[in-house]
Design a protein around this motif. Structure first.
Motif, PDB file in Angstrom:
ATOM      1  N   GLN A 144     -24.083 -17.066 -17.408  1.00 34.39           N
ATOM      2  CA  GLN A 144     -24.335 -18.061 -16.358  1.00 34.39           C
ATOM      3  C   GLN A 144     -23.165 -18.045 -15.365  1.00 34.39           C
ATOM      4  OE1 GLN A 144     -25.917 -21.825 -17.945  1.00 34.39           O
ATOM      5  NE2 GLN A 144     -24.524 -22.845 -16.554  1.00 34.39           N
ATOM      6  N   SER A 145     -22.840 -16.834 -14.876  1.00 34.42           N
ATOM      7  CA  SER A 145     -21.653 -16.648 -14.047  1.00 34.42           C
ATOM      8  C   SER A 145     -21.935 -15.901 -12.756  1.00 34.42           C
ATOM      9  CB  SER A 145     -20.594 -15.859 -14.832  1.00 34.42           C
ATOM     10  OG  SER A 145     -20.221 -16.563 -15.991  1.00 34.42           O
ATOM     11  N   ILE A 146     -21.093 -16.152 -11.766  1.00 34.86           N
ATOM     12  CA  ILE A 146     -21.073 -15.363 -10.533  1.00 34.86           C
ATOM     13  C   ILE A 146     -20.018 -14.283 -10.743  1.00 34.86           C
ATOM     14  CG2 ILE A 146     -20.489 -15.378  -8.069  1.00 34.86           C
ATOM     15  CD1 ILE A 146     -23.167 -16.721  -8.816  1.00 34.86           C
ATOM     16  N   VAL A 147     -20.368 -13.042 -10.399  1.00 37.58           N
ATOM     17  CA  VAL A 147     -19.467 -11.918 -10.608  1.00 37.58           C
ATOM     18  C   VAL A 147     -19.286 -11.174  -9.295  1.00 37.58           C
ATOM     19  CG1 VAL A 147     -19.006  -9.842 -11.965  1.00 37.58           C
ATOM     20  CG2 VAL A 147     -20.370 -11.692 -12.961  1.00 37.58           C
ATOM     21  N   LEU A 148     -18.027 -10.860  -8.981  1.00 34.76           N
ATOM     22  CA  LEU A 148     -17.674 -10.040  -7.819  1.00 34.76           C
ATOM     23  C   LEU A 148     -17.157  -8.716  -8.384  1.00 34.76           C
ATOM     24  CD1 LEU A 148     -15.573 -12.767  -5.937  1.00 34.76           C
ATOM     25  CD2 LEU A 148     -18.027 -12.317  -5.716  1.00 34.76           C
ATOM     26  N   TYR A 149     -17.933  -7.641  -8.231  1.00 30.67           N
ATOM     27  CA  TYR A 149     -17.568  -6.343  -8.801  1.00 30.67           C
ATOM     28  C   TYR A 149     -16.702  -5.557  -7.827  1.00 30.67           C
ATOM     29  CZ  TYR A 149     -21.095  -7.244 -12.346  1.00 30.67           C
ATOM     30  OH  TYR A 149     -21.821  -7.793 -13.378  1.00 30.67           O
ATOM     31  N   TYR A 150     -15.560  -5.048  -8.316  1.00 31.00           N
ATOM     32  CA  TYR A 150     -14.730  -4.184  -7.479  1.00 31.00           C
ATOM     33  C   TYR A 150     -14.679  -2.758  -7.989  1.00 31.00           C
ATOM     34  CZ  TYR A 150     -10.916  -5.577 -10.695  1.00 31.00           C
ATOM     35  OH  TYR A 150     -10.132  -5.839 -11.790  1.00 31.00           O
ATOM     36  N   THR A 151     -15.384  -2.474  -9.078  1.00 32.26           N
ATOM     37  CA  THR A 151     -15.625  -1.104  -9.530  1.00 32.26           C
ATOM     38  C   THR A 151     -17.104  -0.989  -9.886  1.00 32.26           C
ATOM     39  OG1 THR A 151     -15.114  -1.593 -11.842  1.00 32.26           O
ATOM     40  CG2 THR A 151     -13.294  -0.791 -10.483  1.00 32.26           C
ATOM     41  N   ASP A 152     -17.583   0.231  -9.959  1.00 25.36           N
ATOM     42  CA  ASP A 152     -18.978   0.470 -10.336  1.00 25.36           C
ATOM     43  C   ASP A 152     -19.066   0.355 -11.853  1.00 25.36           C
ATOM     44  OD1 ASP A 152     -21.561   1.332 -10.718  1.00 25.36           O
ATOM     45  OD2 ASP A 152     -21.337   3.178  -9.579  1.00 25.36           O
ATOM     46  N   VAL A 153     -19.867  -0.590 -12.343  1.00 23.79           N
ATOM     47  CA  VAL A 153     -19.976  -0.800 -13.788  1.00 23.79           C
ATOM     48  C   VAL A 153     -21.252  -0.211 -14.379  1.00 23.79           C
ATOM     49  CG1 VAL A 153     -18.523  -2.862 -13.770  1.00 23.79           C
ATOM     50  CG2 VAL A 153     -20.998  -3.105 -13.560  1.00 23.79           C
ATOM     51  N   GLY A 154     -22.078   0.389 -13.556  1.00 26.20           N
ATOM     52  CA  GLY A 154     -23.320   0.957 -14.061  1.00 26.20           C
ATOM     53  C   GLY A 154     -24.399  -0.092 -14.218  1.00 26.20           C
ATOM     54  N   SER A 155     -25.373   0.204 -15.053  1.00 23.39           N
ATOM     55  CA  SER A 155     -26.536  -0.660 -15.241  1.00 23.39           C
ATOM     56  C   SER A 155     -26.427  -1.425 -16.557  1.00 23.39           C
ATOM     57  CB  SER A 155     -27.796   0.199 -15.239  1.00 23.39           C
ATOM     58  OG  SER A 155     -28.932  -0.607 -15.358  1.00 23.39           O
ATOM     59  N   PHE A 156     -26.675  -2.742 -16.477  1.00 21.94           N
ATOM     60  CA  PHE A 156     -26.621  -3.589 -17.669  1.00 21.94           C
ATOM     61  C   PHE A 156     -27.717  -4.641 -17.619  1.00 21.94           C
ATOM     62  CE2 PHE A 156     -22.290  -2.006 -17.785  1.00 21.94           C
ATOM     63  CZ  PHE A 156     -22.081  -1.806 -19.141  1.00 21.94           C
ATOM     64  N   PRO A 157     -28.223  -5.027 -18.785  1.00 19.74           N
ATOM     65  CA  PRO A 157     -29.166  -6.149 -18.835  1.00 19.74           C
ATOM     66  C   PRO A 157     -28.467  -7.437 -18.395  1.00 19.74           C
ATOM     67  CG  PRO A 157     -29.199  -4.906 -20.896  1.00 19.74           C
ATOM     68  CD  PRO A 157     -28.040  -4.405 -20.099  1.00 19.74           C
TER      69      PRO A 157
END
Length: 185
Positions: A144-157
Motif C-alpha cells: 500500500q505504498s507509492i514508489v519512485l523507481y530510480y533503477t529498472d527493477v523488472g516486472s513484479f506482481p
C-alpha cells in the motif's frame, strides 16, 4: 426371460448437442450483437416534437487526465523539488484526489524511494504484474505504498505504474524523510 438393455450415448466429441444446451450461448451472442448497433447516442424519433429534443439533458462531461493531458505533480523534501506526471488510470486519479499529502519516503534496496499510504488506492483496471523502469511512479499494492523507481527493477506482481518523474537522478539523491506531494498548477 427377456433382458432389456439401455442404449448408451456415444462418448467423446461425437456427442450430440441438445438444443437446450445451446440456449445460453445463443442468448449471449444475440445480446452481444444487440449492443453493436453502431449508434453512438440516443436521438429522439423523427416524429417527436422539437421541444422534446430540446428538453433532453446532456450527460455531464467528465475530464480525466490522460497521457496527452497528465496531472503534473511536485514532490518537495528538504528544500528539493521533484516534478512528475500522473497518468489517467483509476489508481493515479485516486492518488491525485488525495493530494496534497505528506508521506515519509525511505530508500529501499538501492533502487527506489518508497512511502506507505494511510489507505489503499483504487486499482480498478490495473495490471496484476507490471514493469517498473527507472523514472516510474508506481503504487505497490502489497505494501500500500507509492514508489519512485530510480533503477529498472523488472516486472513484479503488485506494481501499478501511475506516472513518471522528470529527473531520475533527483529521485536517487532524495534523502529519507517526510515529503509533500502536490498537484502542480
Amino acid at each position: 426371460m427377456q433382458v432389456r438393455t439401455r442404449r448408451r450415448p456415444a462418448a467423446g466429441p461425437h456427442l450430440a448437442l441438445r438444443p437446450l444446451a445451446l440456449a445460453p450461448v445463443v442468448a449471449l451472442v444475440v445480446g452481444a450483437l444487440a449492443g453493436c448497433s453502431g449508434v453512438d447516442r440516443a436521438e429522439p424519433p423523427a416524429s417527436a416534437p422539437a421541444s422534446a429534443a430540446a428538453t433532453a439533458t446532456a450527460a455531464p462531461t467528465i475530464t480525466t487526465p490522460t497521457e496527452a493531458d497528465p496531472v503534473h505533480i511536485t514532490i518537495e523534501l528538504d528544500g528539493e523539488t521533484l516534478t512528475g506526471r500522473l497518468t489517467g488510470s483509476a489508481t493515479a486519479r485516486a492518488l491525485a484526489a488525495r493530494l496534497p499529502a505528506t508521506l515519509t519516503f525511505a530508500d529501499y534496496g538501492g533502487q527506489e524511494q518508497i512511502a506507505r499510504l494511510p489507505a489503499p488506492l483504487d486499482t480498478t483496471g490495473a495490471p496484476s504484474t507490471s514493469d517498473a523502469p527507472a523514472g516510474t511512479i508506481a503504487y505497490y499494492v502489497p505494501d500500500q505504498s507509492i514508489v519512485l523507481y530510480y533503477t529498472d527493477v523488472g516486472s513484479f506482481p503488485g506494481i501499478v505504474p501511475i506516472g513518471t518523474v522528470d529527473d531520475v537522478g533527483a529521485v536517487r539523491d532524495l534523502p529519507s524523510g517526510a515529503a509533500t506531494i502536490r498537484v502542480r498548477d
